[in-house]
Design an enzyme around this catalytic site. Structure first.
Site, mmCIF file in Angstrom:
data_model
loop_
_atom_site.group_PDB
_atom_site.id
_atom_site.type_symbol
_atom_site.label_atom_id
_atom_site.label_comp_id
_atom_site.label_asym_id
_atom_site.label_seq_id
_atom_site.Cartn_x
_atom_site.Cartn_y
_atom_site.Cartn_z
ATOM 1 C CG ASP A 186 48.363 34.921 47.175
ATOM 2 O OD1 ASP A 186 48.394 35.568 46.113
ATOM 3 O OD2 ASP A 186 48.856 35.331 48.239
ATOM 4 N N GLY A 210 42.503 32.266 43.657
ATOM 5 C CA GLY A 210 41.327 33.095 43.408
ATOM 6 C C GLY A 210 41.552 34.534 43.817
ATOM 7 C CG ASP A 211 39.626 38.944 43.314
ATOM 8 O OD1 ASP A 211 40.146 39.435 44.343
ATOM 9 O OD2 ASP A 211 38.967 39.614 42.488
ATOM 10 C CG PHE A 212 41.895 38.788 48.898
ATOM 11 C CD1 PHE A 212 41.588 40.087 48.521
ATOM 12 C CD2 PHE A 212 43.210 38.503 49.287
ATOM 13 C CE1 PHE A 212 42.559 41.086 48.509
ATOM 14 C CE2 PHE A 212 44.198 39.504 49.279
ATOM 15 C CZ PHE A 212 43.860 40.796 48.879
ATOM 16 C CG HIS A 229 50.751 46.516 54.894
ATOM 17 N ND1 HIS A 229 52.112 46.631 55.091
ATOM 18 C CD2 HIS A 229 50.595 45.578 53.924
ATOM 19 C CE1 HIS A 229 52.744 45.809 54.271
ATOM 20 N NE2 HIS A 229 51.849 45.159 53.565
HETATM 21 C C1 LIG Z 1 52.177 41.785 50.876
HETATM 22 S S1 LIG Z 1 51.804 40.192 50.293
HETATM 23 C C2 LIG Z 1 51.608 39.289 51.813
HETATM 24 C C3 LIG Z 1 51.873 37.834 51.647
HETATM 25 C C4 LIG Z 1 51.808 37.021 52.937
HETATM 26 N N1 LIG Z 1 50.518 37.126 53.597
HETATM 27 C C5 LIG Z 1 52.932 37.433 53.866
HETATM 28 O O1 LIG Z 1 52.671 38.089 54.868
HETATM 29 O O2 LIG Z 1 54.094 37.120 53.559
HETATM 30 C C6 LIG Z 1 50.138 40.342 49.695
HETATM 31 C C7 LIG Z 1 49.604 39.051 49.112
HETATM 32 O O3 LIG Z 1 48.235 39.239 48.754
HETATM 33 C C8 LIG Z 1 48.020 38.611 47.502
HETATM 34 N N2 LIG Z 1 46.863 39.255 46.856
HETATM 35 C C9 LIG Z 1 46.782 40.558 46.466
HETATM 36 N N3 LIG Z 1 45.560 40.793 45.928
HETATM 37 C C10 LIG Z 1 44.879 39.614 45.971
HETATM 38 C C11 LIG Z 1 43.572 39.239 45.563
HETATM 39 N N4 LIG Z 1 42.727 40.130 45.023
HETATM 40 N N5 LIG Z 1 43.177 37.961 45.778
HETATM 41 C C12 LIG Z 1 44.024 37.064 46.343
HETATM 42 N N6 LIG Z 1 45.291 37.376 46.752
HETATM 43 C C13 LIG Z 1 45.706 38.639 46.561
HETATM 44 C C14 LIG Z 1 49.312 38.825 46.759
HETATM 45 O O4 LIG Z 1 49.444 37.915 45.675
HETATM 46 C C15 LIG Z 1 50.332 38.612 47.871
HETATM 47 O O5 LIG Z 1 50.715 37.264 47.984
#
Ligand SMILES: C[S@@+](CC[C@H](N)C(=O)[O-])C[C@H]1O[C@@H](n2cnc3c(N)ncnc32)[C@H](O)[C@@H]1O
Length: 319
Positions: A186, A210-212, A229
């Site tokens: 994350d 990091g950044d996915f 979503h």
């Molecule tokens: C809606 S939340 C879902 C969290 C978890 N998977 C859950 O279901 O409870 C979206 C997650 O994606 C992470 N996220 C968003 N963009 C990201 C990126 N570019 N790289 C890594 N993580 C990211 C956010 O920090 C957040 O924790």
């Protein structure tokens, strides 16, 4: 008038009525005095919610908690209170009320109503940001064990939760599958608050900040829960391509989202989708909408696995 149910639920959650009934049924006058409201008015709200299986009226007129209402207690195993307060907060309620303007303008209602986009609103209102993330975390706590129990993970190898925030789902998967190792990816500021550091899971996990969109950790199973979503189709494909590239041979991608069934019967996924439409960006998708995104990323949808929650698991493997 279905909104009256949400509003009544919000009122009793805000007043912590369920905590007053934790030890069993009580006269309404006692509960009303304890939470500082009028007894007659509270009785009318409890009566409405008794019709929804939240409270139960005894023959002697006392009110107690019905099974579903137990979840509103602060000491419930998976407390629902913060989820109720979050989903009925003005950020969702007011934007839902303004849905016609969303439909006319093709979105952006949040900014119309609150004068700024949701991200900026959170930056300026730390209490609302905390309410939203705490509520979502409690919703995740409720669904994570159900998701982990619904899918047969491999006996060994590595599972990576991509955008797994604090690792709630990953912890459940590792607990249920003692031969697996886990990686949590994350943003650095989110993984810094992870919850994997328990004696039970010692030595079986790794955390990556990091950044996915840049890269995804290599793994046998890559999980994306409540991630697609939030993304438009183009970004879904970008991310899924990264997942495809990171998969070990024989690996699997699991997209876990509130998949909208083809069947038109009422399903909570459409309520989730409504909120995405009214207050946020993104959408809940059908299986038929997800399949082409997987395909564009070099993946093939193999099956849809239901869970005992609003979430379903879309399983995919390389073409
Ligand atoms: C809606 S939340 C879902 C969290 C978890 N998977 C859950 O279901 O409870 C979206 C997650 O994606 C992470 N996220 C968003 N963009 C990201 C990126 N570019 N790289 C890594 N993580 C990211 C956010 O920090 C957040 O924790």
């Amino acid at each position: 008038m279905a909104f009256t149910y949400s509003a009544a639920l919000r009122a009793v959650a805000a007043l912590r009525v369920a905590d007053q009934l934790a030890a069993g049924p009580r006269p309404v006058a006692e509960v009303a005095a304890a939470v500082g409201v009028d007894a007659g008015a509270l009785a009318r709200i409890l009566r409405l919610l008794a019709g929804r299986g939240i409270f139960a009226e005894e023959a002697d007129g006392r009110f107690g908690l019905a099974p579903a209402g137990q979840a509103l207690r602060s000491d419930a195993a998976v407390p629902a209170r913060s989820g109720v307060l979050m989903f009925t907060d003005a950020m969702f309620w007011t934007t839902s009320y303004e849905l016609a303007s969303t439909l006319r303008r093709d979105g952006a209602t949040f900014a119309d109503v609150f004068g700024m986009p949701l991200g900026e609103y959170f930056d300026r209102h730390a209490d609302k940001e905390a309410l939203f993330y705490d509520g979502m975390e409690r919703v995740s706590d409720a669904e994570n064990p159900l998701i982990a129990a619904s899918y047969e993970f491999p006996a060994s190898g590595t599972v990576a939760d991509v955008g797994g925030r604090y690792g709630g789902l990953l912890a459940q998967v590792l607990r249920a599958n003692p031969g697996l190792r886990g990686v949590l990816l994350d943003k650095p500021e989110e993984v810094a608050k992870h919850r994997l550091d328990t004696p039970e899971l010692a030595g079986r996990w790794e955390v990556v900040g990091g950044d996915f969109f840049t890269s995804v950790p290599p793994a046998d199973v890559l999980v994306l829960k409540r991630i697609l979503h939030n993304l438009d189709d183009g970004d879904c494909v970008r991310l899924l391509r990264n997942c495809r590239a990171a998969l070990h041979p024989g690996g699997t991608v699991l997209v876990v989202d509130a998949i909208v069934p083809a069947d038109p019967a009422p399903h909570q996924s459409t309520a989730m989708d409504f909120m995405m439409l009214a207050a946020m960006t993104g959408k809940e998708r059908t299986e038929a909408e997800i399949a082409p995104l997987l395909s564009a990323a070099g993946l093939r949808l193999t099956r849809l696995v239901p869970t005992h929650s609003v979430m379903s698991i879309v399983e995919a493997v390389p073409h």
